[in-house]
Design an enzyme around this catalytic site. Structure first.
Site, PDB file in Angstrom:
ATOM      1  N   THR A   1      -3.313  10.274   7.554  1.00 33.52           N
ATOM      2  CA  THR A   1      -2.974  11.647   7.203  1.00 33.52           C
ATOM      3  C   THR A   1      -4.228  12.404   6.790  1.00 33.52           C
ATOM      4  OG1 THR A   1      -0.799  10.919   6.464  1.00 33.52           O
ATOM      5  CG2 THR A   1      -1.523  13.085   5.739  1.00 33.52           C
TER       6      THR A   1
ATOM      7  N   GLY B   1       1.240   4.892   0.172  1.00 34.92           N
ATOM      8  CA  GLY B   1       0.493   6.078   0.573  1.00 34.92           C
ATOM      9  C   GLY B   1       1.341   7.322   0.531  1.00 34.92           C
TER      10      GLY B   1
ATOM     11  N   ASP C   1      -6.398   3.504  -3.123  1.00 33.35           N
ATOM     12  CA  ASP C   1      -6.536   3.008  -1.757  1.00 33.35           C
ATOM     13  C   ASP C   1      -8.003   2.986  -1.342  1.00 33.35           C
ATOM     14  OD1 ASP C   1      -6.613   5.790  -1.850  1.00 33.35           O
ATOM     15  OD2 ASP C   1      -5.616   6.050   0.077  1.00 33.35           O
TER      16      ASP C   1
ATOM     17  N   ASP D   1       0.864  -1.179   0.000  1.00 30.49           N
ATOM     18  CA  ASP D   1       0.000   0.000   0.000  1.00 30.49           C
ATOM     19  C   ASP D   1       0.902   1.231   0.000  1.00 30.49           C
ATOM     20  OD1 ASP D   1      -1.895   1.968   0.398  1.00 30.49           O
ATOM     21  OD2 ASP D   1      -2.280   1.445   2.490  1.00 30.49           O
TER      22      ASP D   1
ATOM     23  N   ASP E   1     -11.008   5.279   6.486  1.00 28.91           N
ATOM     24  CA  ASP E   1      -9.588   5.057   6.734  1.00 28.91           C
ATOM     25  C   ASP E   1      -9.034   6.353   7.303  1.00 28.91           C
ATOM     26  OD1 ASP E   1      -6.804   4.725   6.588  1.00 28.91           O
ATOM     27  OD2 ASP E   1      -6.954   3.430   4.839  1.00 28.91           O
TER      28      ASP E   1
END
EC number: 2.7.1.33
Length: 263
Positions: free
Chosen positions: A129, A10, A102, A8, A126
């Site tokens: 950030t 990010g 995502d 993942d 989710d």
């Protein structure tokens, strides 16, 4: 699927984990930095070992580095999550080409692991950030991904308040006992906590009201558990929701839809 490596990518970190024997095992996290040389990723990924892999990325430049490294480590091209990938729901988003991969992975996992078995719509968020909310509704023709919401995460709010003012400090994130802070630090903590928790509660209620039936609510991300403990409306906490979405989409384990639940 066994011995599967999921990545993942990010904005803040690259999360890597190996799925084997029905659970996530070795895991690692690296900063999402383009300063690391491209040939550094192969040795990092080889340590985890896997025969197949999948990638979900919101950082195209890093994706371009990791995809070849994964192919070299596993001996085959990785599955890459896209809006154009086979999905377990119809796409109701007006601009799917702008949708974060995502979010696609998280919504797919939330639906397959929770919504589909219960035959109910699902809301997943989710919290990192940024906090992203995604909604999958269950209509007569089947499940449909509708979209969701995007807002700053707790640390983003805390840092932006300190950086955007001349005298307010950057405080530790703690939940105060009272809404009225008796010091500047307590006042900031009270305001930020109320903004995140009350804001999320209102957003979840409003989103749920727009669905065909009461949804299951699934929390993920670094702040997901913290929020879930303070909002009794959250049904499940799934720390690996995006990784599970990568795994399920890569394996084609998208389940089967028969008919909508009775009203």
């Amino acid at each position: 699927m066994s011995d599967f490596l999921a990545i993942d990518i990010g904005n803040s970190s690259v999360k890597v984990a190996r799925y084997a024997d029905g659970q996530w095992r070795e895991a690692a996290s690296y900063p999402s930095s383009l300063e690391a040389p491209a040939d550094a990723w192969g040795p990092r990924l080889a340590k985890l070992g896997a025969r197949a892999s999948g990638v979900c990325s919101v950082v195209p430049n890093l994706e371009a580095r990791l995809v070849p490294a994964l192919a070299e480590v596993t001996g085959r091209d990785p599955f890459v999550v896209r809006a154009s990938s086979p999905l377990p729901f119809a796409m109701g988003y007006r601009t799917p080409h702008t949708l974060g991969n995502d979010r696609i992975a998280a919504a797919a996992a939330a639906w397959l692991l929770y919504g589909q078995p219960a035959r109910r719509p699902v809301l997943s968020f989710d919290a990192g950030t940024a906090i992203t909310l995604d909604a999958v509704d269950l209509l007569a023709d089947g499940p449909v991904y509708l979209g969701g919401a995007i807002l700053p995460g707790p640390h983003t709010l805390r840092r932006s308040l300190a950086r955007g003012t001349a005298q307010l400090p950057e405080v530790e994130w703690e939940r105060p006992e009272h809404a009225i802070g008796r010091s500047t630090s307590e006042a900031i903590q009270s305001g930020l906590t109320a903004l995140v928790l009350d804001g999320m509660a209102a957003l979840l209620r409003r989103a749920a009201a727009e669905l065909s039936a009461p949804p299951l609510i699934v929390a993920s991300g670094g702040w997901g558990g913290w929020i879930a403990k303070r909002l009794d409306m959250v049904d499940h906490v799934a720390p690996n929701l995006v990784l599970d979405g990568i795994r399920l989409l890569a394996s084609g384990e998208m389940g089967r839809y028969d008919s909508a639940p009775e009203a």
